[in-house]
Motif scaffolding. Structure first.
Motif, PDB file in Angstrom:
ATOM      1  N   LEU A  74       0.877  -1.168   0.000  1.00 50.09           N
ATOM      2  CA  LEU A  74       0.000   0.000   0.000  1.00 50.09           C
ATOM      3  C   LEU A  74       0.913   1.217   0.000  1.00 50.09           C
ATOM      4  O   LEU A  74       1.599   1.496   0.989  1.00 50.09           O
ATOM      5  CB  LEU A  74      -0.902   0.000   1.233  1.00 50.09           C
ATOM      6  CG  LEU A  74      -1.803   1.224   1.424  1.00 50.09           C
ATOM      7  CD1 LEU A  74      -2.773   1.365   0.259  1.00 50.09           C
ATOM      8  CD2 LEU A  74      -2.568   1.128   2.735  1.00 50.09           C
ATOM      9  N   VAL A  75       0.954   1.903  -1.126  1.00 45.54           N
ATOM     10  CA  VAL A  75       1.907   3.002  -1.320  1.00 45.54           C
ATOM     11  C   VAL A  75       1.183   4.339  -1.233  1.00 45.54           C
ATOM     12  O   VAL A  75       0.204   4.576  -1.939  1.00 45.54           O
ATOM     13  CB  VAL A  75       2.613   2.870  -2.689  1.00 45.54           C
ATOM     14  CG1 VAL A  75       3.579   4.030  -2.901  1.00 45.54           C
ATOM     15  CG2 VAL A  75       3.350   1.533  -2.775  1.00 45.54           C
ATOM     16  N   VAL A  76       1.685   5.202  -0.361  1.00 46.26           N
ATOM     17  CA  VAL A  76       1.121   6.540  -0.197  1.00 46.26           C
ATOM     18  C   VAL A  76       2.217   7.556  -0.537  1.00 46.26           C
ATOM     19  O   VAL A  76       3.153   7.727   0.241  1.00 46.26           O
ATOM     20  CB  VAL A  76       0.625   6.762   1.249  1.00 46.26           C
ATOM     21  CG1 VAL A  76      -0.019   8.148   1.377  1.00 46.26           C
ATOM     22  CG2 VAL A  76      -0.361   5.674   1.652  1.00 46.26           C
ATOM     23  N   PRO A  77       2.128   8.213  -1.698  1.00 42.26           N
ATOM     24  CA  PRO A  77       3.169   9.164  -2.100  1.00 42.26           C
ATOM     25  C   PRO A  77       3.021  10.511  -1.380  1.00 42.26           C
ATOM     26  O   PRO A  77       2.835  11.553  -1.998  1.00 42.26           O
ATOM     27  CB  PRO A  77       2.954   9.320  -3.616  1.00 42.26           C
ATOM     28  CG  PRO A  77       1.966   8.284  -4.006  1.00 42.26           C
ATOM     29  CD  PRO A  77       1.157   8.011  -2.783  1.00 42.26           C
ATOM     30  N   GLU A  78       3.061  10.474  -0.054  1.00 41.28           N
ATOM     31  CA  GLU A  78       2.918  11.674   0.767  1.00 41.28           C
ATOM     32  C   GLU A  78       3.882  11.583   1.943  1.00 41.28           C
ATOM     33  O   GLU A  78       4.265  10.486   2.354  1.00 41.28           O
ATOM     34  CB  GLU A  78       1.483  11.803   1.298  1.00 41.28           C
ATOM     35  CG  GLU A  78       0.399  11.918   0.242  1.00 41.28           C
ATOM     36  CD  GLU A  78       0.389  13.264  -0.465  1.00 41.28           C
ATOM     37  OE1 GLU A  78       1.144  14.178  -0.056  1.00 41.28           O
ATOM     38  OE2 GLU A  78      -0.379  13.415  -1.436  1.00 41.28           O
ATOM     39  N   PRO A  79       4.274  12.733   2.520  1.00 44.39           N
ATOM     40  CA  PRO A  79       5.126  12.701   3.714  1.00 44.39           C
ATOM     41  C   PRO A  79       4.373  12.178   4.927  1.00 44.39           C
ATOM     42  O   PRO A  79       3.136  12.189   4.961  1.00 44.39           O
ATOM     43  CB  PRO A  79       5.526  14.174   3.894  1.00 44.39           C
ATOM     44  CG  PRO A  79       4.450  14.951   3.214  1.00 44.39           C
ATOM     45  CD  PRO A  79       3.997  14.105   2.058  1.00 44.39           C
ATOM     46  N   GLU A  80       5.122  11.741   5.940  1.00 48.46           N
ATOM     47  CA  GLU A  80       4.522  11.183   7.149  1.00 48.46           C
ATOM     48  C   GLU A  80       3.563  12.165   7.814  1.00 48.46           C
ATOM     49  O   GLU A  80       2.527  11.771   8.343  1.00 48.46           O
ATOM     50  CB  GLU A  80       5.611  10.791   8.146  1.00 48.46           C
ATOM     51  CG  GLU A  80       6.386   9.541   7.777  1.00 48.46           C
ATOM     52  CD  GLU A  80       7.366   9.148   8.862  1.00 48.46           C
ATOM     53  OE1 GLU A  80       7.198   9.614  10.015  1.00 48.46           O
ATOM     54  OE2 GLU A  80       8.310   8.401   8.565  1.00 48.46           O
ATOM     55  N   THR A 110       3.896   1.640   2.714  1.00 42.23           N
ATOM     56  CA  THR A 110       5.079   2.377   2.281  1.00 42.23           C
ATOM     57  C   THR A 110       4.721   3.835   2.029  1.00 42.23           C
ATOM     58  O   THR A 110       3.858   4.141   1.209  1.00 42.23           O
ATOM     59  CB  THR A 110       5.656   1.778   0.978  1.00 42.23           C
ATOM     60  OG1 THR A 110       5.920   0.391   1.176  1.00 42.23           O
ATOM     61  CG2 THR A 110       6.941   2.483   0.579  1.00 42.23           C
ATOM     62  N   LEU A 111       5.380   4.748   2.744  1.00 41.23           N
ATOM     63  CA  LEU A 111       5.204   6.183   2.527  1.00 41.23           C
ATOM     64  C   LEU A 111       6.341   6.684   1.649  1.00 41.23           C
ATOM     65  O   LEU A 111       7.509   6.373   1.897  1.00 41.23           O
ATOM     66  CB  LEU A 111       5.198   6.936   3.861  1.00 41.23           C
ATOM     67  CG  LEU A 111       4.181   6.467   4.901  1.00 41.23           C
ATOM     68  CD1 LEU A 111       4.235   7.362   6.129  1.00 41.23           C
ATOM     69  CD2 LEU A 111       2.781   6.444   4.324  1.00 41.23           C
ATOM     70  N   VAL A 112       6.006   7.437   0.633  1.00 43.02           N
ATOM     71  CA  VAL A 112       7.002   7.941  -0.314  1.00 43.02           C
ATOM     72  C   VAL A 112       6.910   9.462  -0.325  1.00 43.02           C
ATOM     73  O   VAL A 112       6.087  10.040  -1.038  1.00 43.02           O
ATOM     74  CB  VAL A 112       6.779   7.370  -1.729  1.00 43.02           C
ATOM     75  CG1 VAL A 112       7.879   7.826  -2.674  1.00 43.02           C
ATOM     76  CG2 VAL A 112       6.713   5.849  -1.686  1.00 43.02           C
ATOM     77  N   GLY A 113       7.742  10.097   0.497  1.00 44.78           N
ATOM     78  CA  GLY A 113       7.642  11.542   0.636  1.00 44.78           C
ATOM     79  C   GLY A 113       8.671  12.349  -0.108  1.00 44.78           C
ATOM     80  O   GLY A 113       8.599  13.588  -0.142  1.00 44.78           O
ATOM     81  N   ASN A 114       9.673  11.687  -0.713  1.00 44.62           N
ATOM     82  CA  ASN A 114      10.703  12.433  -1.442  1.00 44.62           C
ATOM     83  C   ASN A 114      11.273  11.558  -2.561  1.00 44.62           C
ATOM     84  O   ASN A 114      10.926  10.374  -2.693  1.00 44.62           O
ATOM     85  CB  ASN A 114      11.813  12.892  -0.493  1.00 44.62           C
ATOM     86  CG  ASN A 114      12.424  11.740   0.303  1.00 44.62           C
ATOM     87  OD1 ASN A 114      12.807  10.720  -0.264  1.00 44.62           O
ATOM     88  ND2 ASN A 114      12.530  11.906   1.615  1.00 44.62           N
ATOM     89  N   ASP A 115      12.154  12.135  -3.361  1.00 48.88           N
ATOM     90  CA  ASP A 115      12.710  11.423  -4.520  1.00 48.88           C
ATOM     91  C   ASP A 115      13.544  10.213  -4.105  1.00 48.88           C
ATOM     92  O   ASP A 115      13.544   9.183  -4.786  1.00 48.88           O
ATOM     93  CB  ASP A 115      13.565  12.380  -5.361  1.00 48.88           C
ATOM     94  CG  ASP A 115      12.717  13.403  -6.099  1.00 48.88           C
ATOM     95  OD1 ASP A 115      11.498  13.137  -6.277  1.00 48.88           O
ATOM     96  OD2 ASP A 115      13.246  14.453  -6.492  1.00 48.88           O
ATOM     97  N   ARG A 116      14.262  10.330  -3.006  1.00 50.55           N
ATOM     98  CA  ARG A 116      15.099   9.213  -2.546  1.00 50.55           C
ATOM     99  C   ARG A 116      14.231   8.002  -2.193  1.00 50.55           C
ATOM    100  O   ARG A 116      14.534   6.864  -2.585  1.00 50.55           O
ATOM    101  CB  ARG A 116      15.912   9.650  -1.330  1.00 50.55           C
ATOM    102  CG  ARG A 116      16.821   8.556  -0.763  1.00 50.55           C
ATOM    103  CD  ARG A 116      17.765   9.148   0.277  1.00 50.55           C
ATOM    104  NE  ARG A 116      18.546   8.124   0.937  1.00 50.55           N
ATOM    105  CZ  ARG A 116      18.173   7.492   2.040  1.00 50.55           C
ATOM    106  NH1 ARG A 116      17.019   7.780   2.616  1.00 50.55           N
ATOM    107  NH2 ARG A 116      18.940   6.573   2.594  1.00 50.55           N
ATOM    108  N   GLU A 117      13.135   8.248  -1.480  1.00 46.69           N
ATOM    109  CA  GLU A 117      12.238   7.157  -1.124  1.00 46.69           C
ATOM    110  C   GLU A 117      11.546   6.598  -2.366  1.00 46.69           C
ATOM    111  O   GLU A 117      11.288   5.400  -2.454  1.00 46.69           O
ATOM    112  CB  GLU A 117      11.200   7.664  -0.114  1.00 46.69           C
ATOM    113  CG  GLU A 117      11.811   7.986   1.246  1.00 46.69           C
ATOM    114  CD  GLU A 117      10.812   8.663   2.178  1.00 46.69           C
ATOM    115  OE1 GLU A 117       9.738   9.107   1.694  1.00 46.69           O
ATOM    116  OE2 GLU A 117      11.105   8.760   3.378  1.00 46.69           O
ATOM    117  N   ARG A 118      11.280   7.460  -3.343  1.00 46.21           N
ATOM    118  CA  ARG A 118      10.648   6.998  -4.584  1.00 46.21           C
ATOM    119  C   ARG A 118      11.597   6.080  -5.355  1.00 46.21           C
ATOM    120  O   ARG A 118      11.167   5.054  -5.899  1.00 46.21           O
ATOM    121  CB  ARG A 118      10.242   8.201  -5.432  1.00 46.21           C
ATOM    122  CG  ARG A 118       9.439   7.823  -6.679  1.00 46.21           C
ATOM    123  CD  ARG A 118       8.902   9.044  -7.394  1.00 46.21           C
ATOM    124  NE  ARG A 118       7.731   9.580  -6.710  1.00 46.21           N
ATOM    125  CZ  ARG A 118       7.723  10.646  -5.925  1.00 46.21           C
ATOM    126  NH1 ARG A 118       8.854  11.309  -5.708  1.00 46.21           N
ATOM    127  NH2 ARG A 118       6.627  11.069  -5.342  1.00 46.21           N
TER     128      ARG A 118
END
Length: 343
Positions: A74-80, A110-118
């Motif tokens: 479950l991917v959430v492309p937002e900061p914590e 999985t939270l994806v808040g920046n390019d590194r995490e992406r």
């Protein structure tokens, strides 16, 4: 004890099940893995053999043989900060979890808040370490949906990126919900109706704005861009947008905020400005979250079935993973206006 049982070290094998049922190994495997492509008679025979022998499937071997991990992300492309501040996300997770409760699937958040995490997530997905992906809160320029399509990874999104979406999606009726909110305000005699929007690169936010515009036009109210203030689904964004609206149109007598959290920010600014709710300014949110019920006055809000969205997303994804359906449905669930004291 049979000779076969001795050779298997006391643990019955799939071959033994097949022999006892009088079918081939592949047929026995299909029954055990829940395939619909077997007759009722064959299914009964295999299930009886499983019960008689006490056969227990080896999940690890099953996953390896089918190139499966028994896990979905479950991917959430937002900061914590946004994930934990908005009830929307916890409701989605609750719905997904309910749909997976009776399955063997593990859920990886999985939270994806920046390019590194992406980039890290892209490497993880490229290695096919999950069987499928649920994407929540996707922006139009997010590269993750395209990556999933390139990988052939089963995926379902909450909401679309645009009108002609190619991945499966589950959404609520954002357009109709916004129209119902504006229609309610008009019926209460409000005329200077403003809206605080979500990010314009989020399709659901754009549809709420479209619904607002359509309803305003349908009520014979002149369009005025000064009554539209963009924000970002946060409380701070809602407060900032409300200040802008008061500066542009001091005569504003109603506000439709595209989320309850933004409505909470708007309420604080209205109170600081000495505007009474709903006497001077009526206020409506979107989501019908706990925020709406606990506000003072209680917030009128457009209810979207968020938990049901999560359950539906998970069910659609499980079908795609099982190859039972090659369709990529675009499901839209109904919304409902819940009227409380703020309007």
């Amino acid at each position: 004890m049979t000779a076969a049982r001795v050779r298997s070290g006391g643990r019955p094998t799939l071959e033994e099940v097949a022999a006892r049922a009088g079918v081939g190994r592949g047929t026995a495997s299909r029954v055990i893995n829940g395939s619909p492509r077997v007759s009722a008679h064959t299914r009964e025979a295999v299930e009886a053999a499983v019960a008689e022998l006490g056969y227990v499937p080896n999940r690890a071997a099953r996953a390896l043989a089918g190139n499966r991990t028994d896990a979905i992300a479950l991917v959430v492309p937002e900061p914590e900060t946004r994930f934990f501040a908005e009830p929307y996300f916890s409701d989605i997770v609750r719905g997904v979890g309910a749909a997976l409760a009776d399955t063997d699937m593990q859920l990886l958040l999985t939270l994806v808040g920046n390019d590194r995490e992406r980039r890290r997530l892209a490497q993880y997905l490229t290695a096919h370490r999950v069987d499928g992906v649920l994407l929540v809160s996707v922006h139009a320029d997010d590269p993750l949906p395209d990556l999933l399509e390139q990988l052939g990874m089963p995926a379902v999104m909450s909401g679309r990126r645009w009108a002609c979406e190619t991945l499966a999606s589950v959404d609520s009726d954002n357009f109709g919900g916004a129209g119902a909110a504006v229609g309610h305000l008009v019926s209460r005699g409000r005329r200077a109706i403003a809206t605080i929007t979500g990010p314009r690169d989020v399709y659901g936010a754009q549809r709420r704005l479209d619904g607002y515009r359509e309803a305003m036009s349908g009520a014979g109210l002149e369009p005025d861009e000064r009554l539209i203030a963009p924000a970002d689904f946060t409380e701070e964004g809602g407060a900032r947008a409300m200040r802008e609206l008061l500066a542009r149109r001091p005569d504003v007598d109603a506000v439709f905020a595209a989320s309850d959290v933004m409505a909470a920010g708007a309420r604080q600014v209205l109170r600081e400005a000495g505007r009474r709710i709903p006497d001077d300014v009526a206020l409506i949110g979107f989501d019908d979250s706990a925020v709406a019920r606990h506000m003072d006055p209680a917030l009128t809000s457009v209810r979207q079935p968020i938990e049901e969205m999560g359950r539906t997303m998970a069910r659609v994804l499980l079908k795609e993973i099982a190859s039972e359906s090659q369709e990529r449905p675009q499901i839209v669930l109904p919304t409902e206006l819940v009227v409380r004291d703020s309007s």
